[in-house]
Design a protein around this motif. Structure first.
Motif, PDB file in Angstrom:
ATOM      1  N   TRP A  40      17.476  -8.248  -2.862  1.00 56.97           N
ATOM      2  CA  TRP A  40      17.210  -6.810  -2.833  1.00 56.97           C
ATOM      3  C   TRP A  40      16.007  -6.507  -3.700  1.00 56.97           C
ATOM      4  O   TRP A  40      15.827  -7.088  -4.767  1.00 56.97           O
ATOM      5  CB  TRP A  40      18.411  -6.012  -3.342  1.00 56.97           C
ATOM      6  CG  TRP A  40      18.094  -4.548  -3.387  1.00 56.97           C
ATOM      7  CD1 TRP A  40      18.201  -3.661  -2.365  1.00 56.97           C
ATOM      8  CD2 TRP A  40      17.555  -3.823  -4.495  1.00 56.97           C
ATOM      9  NE1 TRP A  40      17.764  -2.421  -2.771  1.00 56.97           N
ATOM     10  CE2 TRP A  40      17.356  -2.503  -4.081  1.00 56.97           C
ATOM     11  CE3 TRP A  40      17.208  -4.161  -5.794  1.00 56.97           C
ATOM     12  CZ2 TRP A  40      16.850  -1.514  -4.910  1.00 56.97           C
ATOM     13  CZ3 TRP A  40      16.703  -3.187  -6.628  1.00 56.97           C
ATOM     14  CH2 TRP A  40      16.526  -1.881  -6.187  1.00 56.97           C
ATOM     15  N   ASN A  41      15.183  -5.559  -3.253  1.00 52.60           N
ATOM     16  CA  ASN A  41      14.031  -5.151  -4.033  1.00 52.60           C
ATOM     17  C   ASN A  41      13.571  -3.782  -3.600  1.00 52.60           C
ATOM     18  O   ASN A  41      13.849  -3.354  -2.481  1.00 52.60           O
ATOM     19  CB  ASN A  41      12.894  -6.163  -3.847  1.00 52.60           C
ATOM     20  CG  ASN A  41      12.015  -6.234  -5.056  1.00 52.60           C
ATOM     21  OD1 ASN A  41      11.369  -5.260  -5.420  1.00 52.60           O
ATOM     22  ND2 ASN A  41      11.997  -7.382  -5.701  1.00 52.60           N
ATOM     23  N   THR A  42      12.853  -3.093  -4.480  1.00 52.73           N
ATOM     24  CA  THR A  42      12.231  -1.828  -4.103  1.00 52.73           C
ATOM     25  C   THR A  42      10.929  -2.079  -3.350  1.00 52.73           C
ATOM     26  O   THR A  42      10.384  -1.179  -2.724  1.00 52.73           O
ATOM     27  CB  THR A  42      11.941  -0.950  -5.339  1.00 52.73           C
ATOM     28  OG1 THR A  42      11.145  -1.705  -6.260  1.00 52.73           O
ATOM     29  CG2 THR A  42      13.231  -0.501  -6.004  1.00 52.73           C
ATOM     30  N   MET A  99       5.809   5.890  -2.200  1.00 54.99           N
ATOM     31  CA  MET A  99       7.264   5.948  -2.301  1.00 54.99           C
ATOM     32  C   MET A  99       7.693   6.292  -3.730  1.00 54.99           C
ATOM     33  O   MET A  99       8.565   7.142  -3.931  1.00 54.99           O
ATOM     34  CB  MET A  99       7.884   4.610  -1.873  1.00 54.99           C
ATOM     35  CG  MET A  99       9.390   4.637  -1.805  1.00 54.99           C
ATOM     36  SD  MET A  99      10.083   3.075  -1.226  1.00 54.99           S
ATOM     37  CE  MET A  99       9.822   2.045  -2.653  1.00 54.99           C
ATOM     38  N   VAL A 100       7.083   5.659  -4.713  1.00 56.98           N
ATOM     39  CA  VAL A 100       7.415   5.933  -6.112  1.00 56.98           C
ATOM     40  C   VAL A 100       7.116   7.401  -6.443  1.00 56.98           C
ATOM     41  O   VAL A 100       7.935   8.093  -7.056  1.00 56.98           O
ATOM     42  CB  VAL A 100       6.652   4.983  -7.061  1.00 56.98           C
ATOM     43  CG1 VAL A 100       6.799   5.415  -8.507  1.00 56.98           C
ATOM     44  CG2 VAL A 100       7.137   3.549  -6.872  1.00 56.98           C
ATOM     45  N   ALA A 101       5.956   7.885  -6.011  1.00 55.41           N
ATOM     46  CA  ALA A 101       5.582   9.281  -6.281  1.00 55.41           C
ATOM     47  C   ALA A 101       6.556  10.244  -5.605  1.00 55.41           C
ATOM     48  O   ALA A 101       6.966  11.250  -6.211  1.00 55.41           O
ATOM     49  CB  ALA A 101       4.155   9.538  -5.810  1.00 55.41           C
ATOM     50  N   LEU A 159      11.014  16.154   4.691  1.00 57.10           N
ATOM     51  CA  LEU A 159       9.842  16.157   5.580  1.00 57.10           C
ATOM     52  C   LEU A 159       8.803  15.111   5.177  1.00 57.10           C
ATOM     53  O   LEU A 159       8.207  14.467   6.040  1.00 57.10           O
ATOM     54  CB  LEU A 159       9.207  17.548   5.604  1.00 57.10           C
ATOM     55  CG  LEU A 159      10.022  18.618   6.323  1.00 57.10           C
ATOM     56  CD1 LEU A 159       9.384  19.993   6.133  1.00 57.10           C
ATOM     57  CD2 LEU A 159      10.182  18.294   7.802  1.00 57.10           C
ATOM     58  N   LEU A 160       8.582  14.947   3.879  1.00 56.04           N
ATOM     59  CA  LEU A 160       7.620  13.944   3.418  1.00 56.04           C
ATOM     60  C   LEU A 160       8.179  12.530   3.504  1.00 56.04           C
ATOM     61  O   LEU A 160       7.431  11.566   3.700  1.00 56.04           O
ATOM     62  CB  LEU A 160       7.187  14.251   1.981  1.00 56.04           C
ATOM     63  CG  LEU A 160       6.385  15.538   1.787  1.00 56.04           C
ATOM     64  CD1 LEU A 160       6.110  15.766   0.306  1.00 56.04           C
ATOM     65  CD2 LEU A 160       5.095  15.517   2.591  1.00 56.04           C
ATOM     66  N   GLY A 180       0.789  -1.223   0.000  1.00 56.44           N
ATOM     67  CA  GLY A 180       0.000   0.000   0.000  1.00 56.44           C
ATOM     68  C   GLY A 180       0.821   1.273   0.000  1.00 56.44           C
ATOM     69  O   GLY A 180       0.411   2.282  -0.574  1.00 56.44           O
ATOM     70  N   HIS A 181       1.992   1.238   0.629  1.00 58.14           N
ATOM     71  CA  HIS A 181       2.806   2.459   0.668  1.00 58.14           C
ATOM     72  C   HIS A 181       3.762   2.562  -0.529  1.00 58.14           C
ATOM     73  O   HIS A 181       4.382   3.606  -0.726  1.00 58.14           O
ATOM     74  CB  HIS A 181       3.590   2.571   1.990  1.00 58.14           C
ATOM     75  CG  HIS A 181       4.686   1.586   2.139  1.00 58.14           C
ATOM     76  ND1 HIS A 181       4.544   0.421   2.846  1.00 58.14           N
ATOM     77  CD2 HIS A 181       5.954   1.584   1.674  1.00 58.14           C
ATOM     78  CE1 HIS A 181       5.671  -0.257   2.814  1.00 58.14           C
ATOM     79  NE2 HIS A 181       6.539   0.423   2.104  1.00 58.14           N
TER      80      HIS A 181
END
Length: 173
Positions: free
Chosen positions: A97-99, A45-47, A148-149, A40-41
């Protein structure tokens, strides 16, 4: 095209290389029973990481940020060190390893390379890059907004990974 734009575009190409690597590694992990957690997150993260790169270019262009050598050169060194740390993490973990957060049950924790000293060294690379890459060209707004984000996202991500790793290790016994 100015050198900073080239740098940001090179980082964008590096991100694409990461995604290709991550997809290959995801197939490897899933073929071995790997389970994804925290999907869900992932879009957030990509954005956010895409926004970092866009912000670097937009702030430089719209606000006419100059290159300030006393800030830009050290920031470039930190940004390059962050890339080196990231790829050290990727090569140390290999196909694990993975994103995304995908844990193959039963595999032991990796305790070599940068993982010998830090539990999540890739996130140190993310923090360093999020500050340094924008500051190469004085983009302090982008550096501040990303940081901050990114903070609550990193807290979420680390909790997710720690939980997933604990569950993966628990299935081994």
């Amino acid at each position: 095209m100015n050198p900073y734009t080239v740098l940001v575009l090179l980082v964008a190409l590096e991100r694409l290389a990461e995604l290709v690597t991550a997809q290959r590694h995801a197939r490897w992990s899933r073929a071995r029973g790997g389970v994804e957690r925290g999907a869900g997150h992932y879009p957030v993260m990509v954005a956010l990481h895409t926004g970092l790169l866009a912000g670097c270019l937009l702030e430089t262009g719209l606000l006419h940020r100059p290159f300030v050598p006393w800030l830009g050169w050290p920031a470039l060194a930190v940004a390059l060190a962050a890339q080196a740390l990231r790829w050290w993490c990727i090569t140390t973990l290999g196909p694990r390893w993975n994103t995304r957060v995908i844990v193959v049950p039963g595999l032991p924790l990796v305790d070599r390379g940068p993982y010998r000293w830090l539990r999540h060294p890739n996130y140190l690379a993310v923090v360093l890059e999020g500050l340094a890459l924008p500051l190469v060209h004085g983009n302090w707004i982008t550096a501040a907004v990303f940081t901050l984000l990114n903070w609550p996202l990193l807290v979420t991500r680390v909790r997710c990974e720690n939980t997933a790793l604990a569950l993966g290790l628990a299935t081994a016994g």
